[in-house]
Scaffold this motif. Sequence first.
Motif, PDB file in Angstrom:
ATOM      1  N   UNK A 241       0.924  -1.129   0.044  1.00  0.00           N
ATOM      2  CA  UNK A 241       0.274  -0.153  -0.077  1.00  0.00           C
ATOM      3  C   UNK A 241       0.875   1.326  -0.002  1.00  0.00           C
ATOM      4  N   UNK A 242       0.596   2.352  -0.649  1.00  0.00           N
ATOM      5  CA  UNK A 242       1.113   3.565  -0.819  1.00  0.00           C
ATOM      6  C   UNK A 242       0.471   4.609  -0.219  1.00  0.00           C
ATOM      7  N   UNK A 243       1.266   5.507   0.587  1.00  0.00           N
ATOM      8  CA  UNK A 243       0.786   6.587   1.321  1.00  0.00           C
ATOM      9  C   UNK A 243       0.217   7.575   0.582  1.00  0.00           C
ATOM     10  N   UNK A 244       1.022   7.946  -0.516  1.00  0.00           N
ATOM     11  CA  UNK A 244       0.929   9.190  -1.342  1.00  0.00           C
ATOM     12  C   UNK A 244       0.766   8.902  -3.011  1.00  0.00           C
ATOM     13  N   UNK A 245      -0.168   7.893  -2.954  1.00  0.00           N
ATOM     14  CA  UNK A 245      -0.629   7.596  -4.546  1.00  0.00           C
ATOM     15  C   UNK A 245      -2.179   6.906  -4.258  1.00  0.00           C
ATOM     16  N   UNK A 246      -2.721   7.221  -5.831  1.00  0.00           N
ATOM     17  CA  UNK A 246      -4.119   6.858  -5.890  1.00  0.00           C
ATOM     18  C   UNK A 246      -4.083   5.314  -6.330  1.00  0.00           C
ATOM     19  N   UNK A 247      -2.719   4.876  -6.419  1.00  0.00           N
ATOM     20  CA  UNK A 247      -2.768   3.446  -7.325  1.00  0.00           C
ATOM     21  C   UNK A 247      -2.995   2.591  -6.061  1.00  0.00           C
ATOM     22  N   UNK A 248      -4.058   1.656  -6.131  1.00  0.00           N
ATOM     23  CA  UNK A 248      -4.233   0.867  -5.060  1.00  0.00           C
ATOM     24  C   UNK A 248      -3.186  -0.259  -5.224  1.00  0.00           C
ATOM     25  N   UNK A 249      -2.961  -0.855  -3.922  1.00  0.00           N
ATOM     26  CA  UNK A 249      -2.073  -2.307  -3.974  1.00  0.00           C
ATOM     27  C   UNK A 249      -2.465  -3.196  -4.915  1.00  0.00           C
ATOM     28  N   UNK A 250      -1.481  -4.221  -5.595  1.00  0.00           N
ATOM     29  CA  UNK A 250      -1.955  -5.163  -6.316  1.00  0.00           C
ATOM     30  C   UNK A 250      -1.524  -6.300  -5.642  1.00  0.00           C
ATOM     31  N   UNK A 251      -2.471  -7.279  -5.582  1.00  0.00           N
ATOM     32  CA  UNK A 251      -2.083  -8.743  -4.623  1.00  0.00           C
ATOM     33  C   UNK A 251      -1.204  -9.246  -5.707  1.00  0.00           C
ATOM     34  N   UNK A 252      -0.245  -9.880  -5.069  1.00  0.00           N
ATOM     35  CA  UNK A 252       0.807 -10.779  -5.859  1.00  0.00           C
ATOM     36  C   UNK A 252      -0.003 -12.050  -6.492  1.00  0.00           C
ATOM     37  N   UNK A 253       0.120 -12.252  -7.901  1.00  0.00           N
ATOM     38  CA  UNK A 253      -0.429 -13.277  -8.489  1.00  0.00           C
ATOM     39  C   UNK A 253      -0.087 -14.507  -7.926  1.00  0.00           C
ATOM     40  N   UNK A 254      -0.826 -15.875  -7.953  1.00  0.00           N
ATOM     41  CA  UNK A 254      -0.465 -16.969  -7.683  1.00  0.00           C
ATOM     42  C   UNK A 254       0.074 -17.472  -6.316  1.00  0.00           C
ATOM     43  N   UNK A 255       0.773 -18.571  -6.218  1.00  0.00           N
ATOM     44  CA  UNK A 255       1.469 -18.933  -5.026  1.00  0.00           C
ATOM     45  C   UNK A 255       2.961 -19.353  -5.409  1.00  0.00           C
ATOM     46  N   UNK A 256       3.665 -19.151  -4.267  1.00  0.00           N
ATOM     47  CA  UNK A 256       5.166 -19.726  -4.539  1.00  0.00           C
ATOM     48  C   UNK A 256       5.028 -21.020  -4.806  1.00  0.00           C
ATOM     49  N   UNK A 257       6.078 -21.585  -5.442  1.00  0.00           N
ATOM     50  CA  UNK A 257       6.199 -22.918  -5.764  1.00  0.00           C
ATOM     51  C   UNK A 257       6.608 -24.049  -4.551  1.00  0.00           C
ATOM     52  N   UNK A 258       6.509 -25.171  -4.772  1.00  0.00           N
ATOM     53  CA  UNK A 258       6.894 -26.421  -3.877  1.00  0.00           C
ATOM     54  C   UNK A 258       8.290 -26.349  -4.066  1.00  0.00           C
ATOM     55  N   UNK A 259       9.097 -25.938  -2.892  1.00  0.00           N
ATOM     56  CA  UNK A 259      10.537 -26.135  -3.086  1.00  0.00           C
ATOM     57  C   UNK A 259      11.098 -27.373  -3.434  1.00  0.00           C
ATOM     58  N   UNK A 260      10.429 -28.614  -3.330  1.00  0.00           N
ATOM     59  CA  UNK A 260      10.853 -29.885  -3.839  1.00  0.00           C
ATOM     60  C   UNK A 260      10.305 -30.107  -5.107  1.00  0.00           C
ATOM     61  N   UNK A 261       9.531 -29.437  -5.909  1.00  0.00           N
ATOM     62  CA  UNK A 261       9.025 -29.711  -7.163  1.00  0.00           C
ATOM     63  C   UNK A 261       9.156 -28.443  -7.854  1.00  0.00           C
ATOM     64  N   UNK A 262      10.103 -27.879  -8.119  1.00  0.00           N
ATOM     65  CA  UNK A 262      10.273 -26.600  -8.874  1.00  0.00           C
ATOM     66  C   UNK A 262       9.776 -26.548 -10.207  1.00  0.00           C
ATOM     67  N   UNK A 263       9.359 -25.451 -10.774  1.00  0.00           N
ATOM     68  CA  UNK A 263       8.976 -25.499 -12.277  1.00  0.00           C
ATOM     69  C   UNK A 263      10.274 -25.319 -12.860  1.00  0.00           C
ATOM     70  N   UNK A 264      10.345 -26.054 -14.167  1.00  0.00           N
ATOM     71  CA  UNK A 264      11.044 -26.109 -14.949  1.00  0.00           C
ATOM     72  C   UNK A 264      11.440 -24.576 -15.576  1.00  0.00           C
TER      73      UNK A 264
END
Length: 338
Positions: free
Chosen positions: A260-283
């Motif tokens: 979130x920003x104090x001095x901006x009209x731009x709303x925060x954007x949620x981070x898309x998706x989820x972090x990967x499983x570190x034992x099955x990483x994407x190629x």
Amino acid sequence: MTPLLAVDNLHLWYDAGGGRVVRAVDNVSFALEKKGEAIGIVGESGSGKSSLALALMRMPPKNVARFDGSVRLAGQELTTLSDDQFRREIRWRRIAMVFQGAMSALNPVLRVGEQIAEPLLLDHRYDKPAAGARVRDLLERVGLPADFASRYPHELSGGQRQRVGIATALALDPDVLILDEPTSALDVSVQAQILNLLKDLKDAPGISMLFITHDIGLASDLCDRIAVAYAGEHMELGPAERVLVTPHHPYSQLLLASLPRLHSDVPPRPMPGDPPDLSALPKGCRFRPRCPYAFDACREHPPAIPLPDAGHARCWLNDRNVAGARFETHLPTEARLD
Ligand SMILES: Nc1ncnc2c1ncn2[C@@H]1O[C@H](COP(=O)(O)OP(=O)(O)OP(=O)(O)O)[C@@H](O)[C@H]1O
Ligand code: SF4
Ligand SMILES: [Mg+2]
């Protein structure tokens, strides 16, 4: 000039059973160049921040699958030291740490002074009276009255307990202090006080710090440089102001856009998706499933591409030799995401 702490190609992987290997620290390199410098390690939960700290303190859990790389302190290679030598000469004496959740981990039956004195009494230079005097000095150095030595942890607020944790880590005058989420359970005003204490310690006596946090704003307030951790790797490293204003990795950019920003009209954007499983990483690139800029090259795993400010970004968009790479690094964050 020889860096104070140089970390190269560090790996700490865990055996998670059933043939699964968790790549918590995966080929991580960075350096604390000099006394009084701080690097912030930022990233989402599970990105390997605490694992990096444990690797540097040589305190890995039992289920290690891989633990190697180079860690040099003022030019001395630490990874070839025996465990005994490391315990006697390095841990707490040269590199100390405030653990994640340390403020709730103080021993409830020990007085504050006894907790801080523990590392001192393991050191032959201190007898009981000398340790007592040192404890009082340390308490004052972290902004607590010396008579807090006789108090029990339950008599202290969260911020005061965190100061005790910092005093304990400072007991043997380390060159490097690792702080793992030191302010995350504190309210904003107490957070600011702890940050001011850390700034003072950085200025004099010039302690160098690795400041681990999920809060990139907090890291930029204290730190000279920022490393952005994701899925065991450091996706970006650079001077704090440069990473904040012109991030060179899409993950850093999205992390900043989610604030979130104090001095901006731009709303925060949620981070898309989820972090990967570190034992099955994407190629290929580990951020590819969440990246709005993914293109053909991203099927290959990107190396740490050097940037002119001596940092790096693990993103093909920074490689001018790759067809289709077009990182407009000087556009403001909002414009690039639109
Ligand atoms: N002993 C272990 N065995 C197997 N996996 C582990 C072990 N310790 C940690 N992990 C996993 O390693 C990954 C990195 O963990 P780590 O604690 O280093 O992350 P972190 O960035 O500090 O997260 P947080 O912000 O939640 O503290 C996570 O997926 C975690 O579940
Ligand atoms: S390498 Fe590709 S997928 Fe990875 S962050 Fe860069 S553009 Fe996105
Ligand atoms: Mg952690």
